[in-house]
Design an enzyme around this catalytic site. Structure first.
Site, PDB file in Angstrom:
ATOM      1  N   ALA A 143      -9.502  -4.502  16.122  1.00 23.23           N
ATOM      2  CA  ALA A 143      -9.162  -6.107  16.081  1.00 23.23           C
ATOM      3  C   ALA A 143      -8.210  -6.425  15.393  1.00 23.23           C
ATOM      4  CB  ALA A 143     -10.642  -7.114  15.872  1.00 23.23           C
ATOM      5  N   ASN A 192       1.946  -2.349   5.320  1.00 25.14           N
ATOM      6  CA  ASN A 192       1.395  -0.754   5.796  1.00 25.14           C
ATOM      7  C   ASN A 192      -0.162  -0.755   5.186  1.00 25.14           C
ATOM      8  OD1 ASN A 192       1.187   2.124   5.869  1.00 25.14           O
ATOM      9  ND2 ASN A 192       0.975   1.856   3.662  1.00 25.14           N
ATOM     10  N   TYR A 246     -11.496  -2.398  13.019  1.00 25.39           N
ATOM     11  CA  TYR A 246     -10.324  -1.884  12.907  1.00 25.39           C
ATOM     12  C   TYR A 246      -9.316  -2.239  14.187  1.00 25.39           C
ATOM     13  CZ  TYR A 246      -6.824   1.763  11.835  1.00 25.39           C
ATOM     14  OH  TYR A 246      -5.650   2.306  11.248  1.00 25.39           O
ATOM     15  N   SER A 249      -1.597   0.244  15.158  1.00 26.88           N
ATOM     16  CA  SER A 249      -2.429   1.772  15.394  1.00 26.88           C
ATOM     17  C   SER A 249      -2.586   1.845  17.044  1.00 26.88           C
ATOM     18  CB  SER A 249      -3.757   1.655  14.719  1.00 26.88           C
ATOM     19  OG  SER A 249      -4.454   2.631  15.153  1.00 26.88           O
ATOM     20  N   ILE A 271      -2.981  10.669  12.181  1.00 26.59           N
ATOM     21  CA  ILE A 271      -1.800  11.160  11.264  1.00 26.59           C
ATOM     22  C   ILE A 271      -2.606  11.667  10.034  1.00 26.59           C
ATOM     23  CG2 ILE A 271       0.152  10.435   9.654  1.00 26.59           C
ATOM     24  CD1 ILE A 271       0.608   9.893  12.528  1.00 26.59           C
ATOM     25  N   GLY A 273       0.673  -1.253  -0.164  1.00 30.00           N
ATOM     26  CA  GLY A 273      -0.103   0.008   0.042  1.00 30.00           C
ATOM     27  C   GLY A 273       0.740   1.318   0.021  1.00 30.00           C
TER      28      GLY A 273
HETATM   29  P1  NDP Z   1      -4.701   5.830   3.031  1.00 33.03           P
HETATM   30  O1  NDP Z   1      -6.040   5.562   3.238  1.00 33.03           O
HETATM   31  O2  NDP Z   1      -3.980   7.119   3.001  1.00 33.03           O
HETATM   32  O3  NDP Z   1      -3.783   4.903   2.421  1.00 33.03           O
HETATM   33  C1  NDP Z   1      -4.028   3.344   2.460  1.00 33.03           C
HETATM   34  C2  NDP Z   1      -3.164   2.698   1.768  1.00 33.03           C
HETATM   35  O4  NDP Z   1      -3.422   1.139   1.645  1.00 33.03           O
HETATM   36  C3  NDP Z   1      -3.245   3.130   0.241  1.00 33.03           C
HETATM   37  O5  NDP Z   1      -1.858   3.192  -0.225  1.00 33.03           O
HETATM   38  C4  NDP Z   1      -3.905   1.527  -0.382  1.00 33.03           C
HETATM   39  O6  NDP Z   1      -3.719   1.644  -1.805  1.00 33.03           O
HETATM   40  C5  NDP Z   1      -3.428   0.771   0.341  1.00 33.03           C
HETATM   41  N1  NDP Z   1      -4.576  -0.324   0.431  1.00 33.03           N
HETATM   42  C6  NDP Z   1      -5.766  -0.782   0.910  1.00 33.03           C
HETATM   43  N2  NDP Z   1      -6.626  -1.625   0.685  1.00 33.03           N
HETATM   44  C7  NDP Z   1      -5.433  -2.410  -0.025  1.00 33.03           C
HETATM   45  C8  NDP Z   1      -5.473  -3.637  -0.657  1.00 33.03           C
HETATM   46  N3  NDP Z   1      -6.264  -4.597  -0.654  1.00 33.03           N
HETATM   47  N4  NDP Z   1      -4.259  -3.907  -1.211  1.00 33.03           N
HETATM   48  C9  NDP Z   1      -3.240  -3.219  -1.298  1.00 33.03           C
HETATM   49  N5  NDP Z   1      -3.040  -1.878  -0.854  1.00 33.03           N
HETATM   50  C10 NDP Z   1      -4.128  -1.581  -0.233  1.00 33.03           C
HETATM   51  O7  NDP Z   1      -4.136   5.390   4.892  1.00 33.03           O
HETATM   52  P2  NDP Z   1      -2.981   5.850   5.615  1.00 33.03           P
HETATM   53  O8  NDP Z   1      -1.740   6.187   5.070  1.00 33.03           O
HETATM   54  O9  NDP Z   1      -3.387   6.566   6.742  1.00 33.03           O
HETATM   55  O10 NDP Z   1      -2.717   4.351   6.547  1.00 33.03           O
HETATM   56  C11 NDP Z   1      -1.574   3.451   6.322  1.00 33.03           C
HETATM   57  C12 NDP Z   1      -1.706   2.639   7.378  1.00 33.03           C
HETATM   58  O11 NDP Z   1      -1.216   3.212   8.494  1.00 33.03           O
HETATM   59  C13 NDP Z   1      -2.945   1.800   7.645  1.00 33.03           C
HETATM   60  O12 NDP Z   1      -2.510   0.366   7.929  1.00 33.03           O
HETATM   61  C14 NDP Z   1      -3.625   2.348   8.716  1.00 33.03           C
HETATM   62  O13 NDP Z   1      -4.412   1.511   9.377  1.00 33.03           O
HETATM   63  C15 NDP Z   1      -2.310   2.889   9.507  1.00 33.03           C
HETATM   64  N6  NDP Z   1      -2.606   3.969  10.465  1.00 33.03           N
HETATM   65  C16 NDP Z   1      -2.952   5.115   9.839  1.00 33.03           C
HETATM   66  C17 NDP Z   1      -3.252   6.070  10.988  1.00 33.03           C
HETATM   67  C18 NDP Z   1      -3.945   7.625  10.470  1.00 33.03           C
HETATM   68  O14 NDP Z   1      -4.144   8.310  11.315  1.00 33.03           O
HETATM   69  N7  NDP Z   1      -3.897   7.855   9.011  1.00 33.03           N
HETATM   70  C19 NDP Z   1      -3.414   5.860  12.141  1.00 33.03           C
HETATM   71  C20 NDP Z   1      -2.670   4.637  12.596  1.00 33.03           C
HETATM   72  C21 NDP Z   1      -2.429   3.633  11.821  1.00 33.03           C
HETATM   73  P3  NDP Z   1      -4.781   1.968  -2.968  1.00 33.03           P
HETATM   74  O15 NDP Z   1      -5.166   3.287  -2.838  1.00 33.03           O
HETATM   75  O16 NDP Z   1      -3.875   1.508  -4.063  1.00 33.03           O
HETATM   76  O17 NDP Z   1      -5.889   1.067  -2.695  1.00 33.03           O
END
Ligand code: NDP
Length: 248
Positions: free
Chosen positions: A158, A91, A156, A143, A189, A12
């Protein structure tokens, strides 16, 4: 090993926190591959700009983390290009926030399949390679929702707590082969994931953060890149918050 000999995979990685991690790893001279599922334009633009700016190889691979065969094909593509994978950052993640009473079964399964099974799929394919290499580092992006309860996020939370359990168990399983596994637990974030939240929820969240600001993707990238570096060679099985003091 020099950074220039290392190869990383970030799931991701086309946008948000994943993209910040891709940029920072590449800035440190590490060859990076990242997966994406929907963000094709962002993925292509990121790969081109990272290769241009840092001069290291940057490979964008379409692969849905929920599908083992797509993850396996992505790993094969990286092996064909580099013949090794030293760093894995799990990620990719999604939210489908609803109170239990209105949460659909599909919301539960989508989040579990992406956040938890997605990380399992990548580990299942990459850990055997790291075992053969007798080295490797994994960071699972969890998270603070995996550490404290969050109403409306039972699915989420879980998965993020599940990632912490997976991190600790895998760290013990693989330590004798010089493979380290850690989790990073970000707080609030600023990314597309949090952008859509209501102003009142954002204000209430800000109120509870001692540093009185939201985190940036680069704050998570900095911690992740430290954990995958040789400077963190004695750190495994840990969970590290980057949350402005939210859970202090
Ligand atoms: P975004 O929604 O900005 O980005 C999510 C990313 O995950 C995208 O690059 C998306 O790619 C990818 N993704 C989603 N589903 C799939 C899939 N099935 N296969 C491959 N890639 C996938 O989220 P964030 O950058 O904020 O989050 C990144 C990580 O950090 C996540 O795990 C989130 O739970 C965690 N996090 C975020 C927080 C926050 O406050 N933002 C806080 C705590 C944890 P595409 O667009 O190509 O689908």
């Amino acid at each position: 090993m020099n950074s220039s000999e290392k190869v990383a995979l970030v799931t991701g990685g086309a946008r948000g926190i994943g993209a910040a991690i891709v940029r920072q790893l590449a800035a440190e001279g590490i060859s990076v591959a990242f997966t994406y599922s929907k963000s094709t334009e962002q993925a292509e633009a990121l790969a081109a700009s990272v290769s241009g700016a840092s001069g290291v190889a940057c490979l964008a691979i379409r692969a849905d983390v929920r599908k083992m065969e797509e993850v396996a094909a992505a790993v094969d593509q990286i092996k064909a290009a580099h013949d090794r994978i030293d760093i894995l950052v799990n990620n990719a993640g999604i939210v489908r926030d609803w109170p239990l009473i209105t949460l659909e079964e599909s919301d539960w399964h989508d989040v579990v399949d992406t956040n938890l099974s997605g990380a399992f799929n990548a580990c299942k394919r990459i850990v055997p390679l790291m075992l053969r290499q007798r080295s490797g580092v994994i960071v699972n992006i969890s998270s603070v929702a995996g550490l404290v309860g969050v109403p409306g996020q039972i699915n989420y939370s879980a998965t993020k707590a599940g990632l912490i359990g997976m991190t600790r168990s895998l760290a013990r399983e693989c330590a004798s082969r010089n493979i380290r596994v850690n989790a990073v637990a970000p707080g609030f974030i600023r990314t597309e994931m949090t952008e859509g939240l209501s102003d009142s929820l954002k204000e209430a969240s800000l109120e509870r953060i001692p540093l009185k600001r939201f985190g940036e993707a680069k704050d998570v990238a900095a911690l992740t890149c430290f954990l995958v570096s040789d400077a963190a060679s004695y750190i495994t099985g840990g969970v590290f918050v980057v949350d402005g003091g939210l859970t202090a």
